[in-house]
Scaffold this motif. Structure first.
Motif, PDB file in Angstrom:
ATOM      1  N   PHE A   2      84.825  21.900   9.956  1.00 28.92           N
ATOM      2  CA  PHE A   2      83.642  22.261   9.176  1.00 28.92           C
ATOM      3  C   PHE A   2      84.089  22.916   7.871  1.00 28.92           C
ATOM      4  O   PHE A   2      85.211  23.418   7.757  1.00 28.92           O
ATOM      5  CB  PHE A   2      82.769  23.248   9.951  1.00 28.92           C
ATOM      6  N   GLU A   3      83.183  22.932   6.906  1.00 30.77           N
ATOM      7  CA  GLU A   3      83.439  23.666   5.671  1.00 30.77           C
ATOM      8  C   GLU A   3      82.235  24.531   5.330  1.00 30.77           C
ATOM      9  O   GLU A   3      81.107  24.236   5.735  1.00 30.77           O
ATOM     10  CB  GLU A   3      83.739  22.715   4.506  1.00 30.77           C
ATOM     11  N   SER A   4      82.498  25.603   4.578  1.00 33.70           N
ATOM     12  CA  SER A   4      81.430  26.496   4.152  1.00 33.70           C
ATOM     13  C   SER A   4      81.871  27.226   2.893  1.00 33.70           C
ATOM     14  O   SER A   4      83.050  27.566   2.739  1.00 33.70           O
ATOM     15  CB  SER A   4      81.107  27.514   5.253  1.00 33.70           C
ATOM     16  N   SER A   5      80.925  27.477   2.009  1.00 32.83           N
ATOM     17  CA  SER A   5      81.221  28.240   0.796  1.00 32.83           C
ATOM     18  C   SER A   5      80.821  29.702   0.935  1.00 32.83           C
ATOM     19  O   SER A   5      81.212  30.535   0.110  1.00 32.83           O
ATOM     20  CB  SER A   5      80.482  27.623  -0.405  1.00 32.83           C
ATOM     21  N   ASP A   6      80.066  30.028   2.001  1.00 36.98           N
ATOM     22  CA  ASP A   6      79.595  31.402   2.170  1.00 36.98           C
ATOM     23  C   ASP A   6      79.808  31.957   3.573  1.00 36.98           C
ATOM     24  O   ASP A   6      79.388  33.077   3.874  1.00 36.98           O
ATOM     25  CB  ASP A   6      78.106  31.491   1.814  1.00 36.98           C
ATOM     26  N   LEU A   7      80.455  31.191   4.439  1.00 37.68           N
ATOM     27  CA  LEU A   7      80.715  31.574   5.830  1.00 37.68           C
ATOM     28  C   LEU A   7      79.436  31.775   6.643  1.00 37.68           C
ATOM     29  O   LEU A   7      79.462  32.340   7.730  1.00 37.68           O
ATOM     30  CB  LEU A   7      81.587  32.836   5.906  1.00 37.68           C
ATOM     31  N   ILE A   8      78.324  31.312   6.115  1.00 39.78           N
ATOM     32  CA  ILE A   8      77.044  31.378   6.830  1.00 39.78           C
ATOM     33  C   ILE A   8      76.528  29.972   7.114  1.00 39.78           C
ATOM     34  O   ILE A   8      76.165  29.637   8.240  1.00 39.78           O
ATOM     35  CB  ILE A   8      75.994  32.178   6.017  1.00 39.78           C
ATOM     36  N   ASN A   9      76.505  29.171   6.081  1.00 37.25           N
ATOM     37  CA  ASN A   9      76.051  27.789   6.209  1.00 37.25           C
ATOM     38  C   ASN A   9      77.259  26.852   6.296  1.00 37.25           C
ATOM     39  O   ASN A   9      78.153  26.894   5.436  1.00 37.25           O
ATOM     40  CB  ASN A   9      75.188  27.417   4.998  1.00 37.25           C
ATOM     41  N   TRP A  10      77.266  26.004   7.320  1.00 36.97           N
ATOM     42  CA  TRP A  10      78.421  25.165   7.595  1.00 36.97           C
ATOM     43  C   TRP A  10      78.044  23.685   7.609  1.00 36.97           C
ATOM     44  O   TRP A  10      76.959  23.312   8.054  1.00 36.97           O
ATOM     45  CB  TRP A  10      79.034  25.536   8.947  1.00 36.97           C
ATOM     46  N   ARG A  11      78.984  22.863   7.135  1.00 39.47           N
ATOM     47  CA  ARG A  11      78.781  21.410   7.132  1.00 39.47           C
ATOM     48  C   ARG A  11      79.935  20.747   7.883  1.00 39.47           C
ATOM     49  O   ARG A  11      81.103  21.033   7.629  1.00 39.47           O
ATOM     50  CB  ARG A  11      78.735  20.888   5.696  1.00 39.47           C
ATOM     51  N   LYS A  12      79.579  19.854   8.813  1.00 39.90           N
ATOM     52  CA  LYS A  12      80.588  19.153   9.588  1.00 39.90           C
ATOM     53  C   LYS A  12      81.313  18.128   8.721  1.00 39.90           C
ATOM     54  O   LYS A  12      80.681  17.361   7.991  1.00 39.90           O
ATOM     55  CB  LYS A  12      79.942  18.467  10.788  1.00 39.90           C
TER      56      LYS A  12
END
Length: 271
Positions: A2-12
């Motif tokens: 996964f990746e995230s730019s804010d450690l809250i919202n994640w994208r697989k």
């Protein structure tokens, strides 16, 4: 992944699905043969099964060959330290007790321990790229005395070792193996055997194929634990094994009085 730019919202991004994967995953990038222009990624789980491959930021691709990071039953959920100032990748593992608790059985004032920190390196072998693991060089800060023997016979070394009584030990040796011969290391009552391209301890066999005609074995003995590094860390075993308090003997044995190279370092406590 996964990746995230804010450690809250994640994208697989992608899946990595293997039957060996369990928990406490770690993912590290390592140079191959010390070449910083040639790096691979290593993914491992709590039991220290691992795969080596390439990661493009989205997907991890390997040849699906699974390596074994430790042959002992007491190395679990290891984690690496990030951003080392000297660019080393250092790992430390938790040593859980299993069927019985040796700390309670031996009235020790603490319960369980961590392994000695070790470096992680990728090296090219005849069987492809493998993980090598060795104690960090800072162990030298714990050395009290060092005894070195270069190309000396087993009998000569035994006579010399008979005069010392080490308790905490960092022992390294190498020798040219003899076919069908048993080479034994007795370290405070713990018997480590080399025979037929394996190092055996506690009924566990560690692969030990000669490299350039020689076998190298390194043993770290702490109060309740023993760690074995074969062929410069190509294969490793981490386990619990409590020494007899009255036994401080170190000796070698073989059917032939072969010549070997050996270095024994007495250690002080890190506390």
């Amino acid at each position: 992944f996964f990746e995230s730019s804010d450690l809250i919202n994640w994208r697989k991004l992608s899946d990595f699905d293997r039957n060996w994967v369990f928990e406490c995953m770690d993912f590290v990038e390592l140079a191959v043969d010390g070449d910083s222009s040639n790096k691979k990624w290593l993914l491992y789980d709590a039991s220290f099964d691992y795969e080596i491959g390439d990661f493009d930021g989205t997907e991890f691709v390997t040849d699906r060959q699974v390596g074994k990071g430790d042959y002992g039953n007491h190395y679990y959920a290891a984690q690496t330290f990030n951003n080392s100032p000297d660019e080393r990748t250092i790992i430390i593992g938790w040593m859980p007790t299993r069927d019985k608790n040796i700390f309670i059985d031996n009235d020790m004032p603490w319960n369980q321990q961590m392994s000695f920190p070790s470096t992680m390196e990728l090296r090219t072998t005849e069987n492809g790229i493998k993980l090598f693991r060795n104690p960090i060089k800072e162990i030298e800060n714990l050395y009290i005395k060092t005894y070195s023997y270069n190309n000396k016979s087993i009998n000569y070394i035994n006579r010399s070792l008979d005069r010392i009584n080490p308790k905490l030990i960092d022992l390294s040796l190498n020798f040219k193996p003899i076919d069908n011969d048993e080479f034994k290391i007795n370290i405070r009552g713990h018997e480590i055997i080399y025979k037929n391209q394996h190092v055996e301890f506690q009924k566990t066999k560690i692969p030990a194929k000669p490299r350039n005609g020689k076998i190298s074995i390194r043993v770290l003995l702490d109060r309740p634990s023993l760690e074995i590094f074969v062929n410069d860390g190509e294969n490793v075993m981490t386990t619990y094994s409590v020494s007899d308090k009255k036994n401080t003997d170190v000796s070698l044995s073989s059917k032939r009085n072969m010549r070997i190279n050996l270095k024994l370092n007495e250690l002080k406590s890190s506390w």
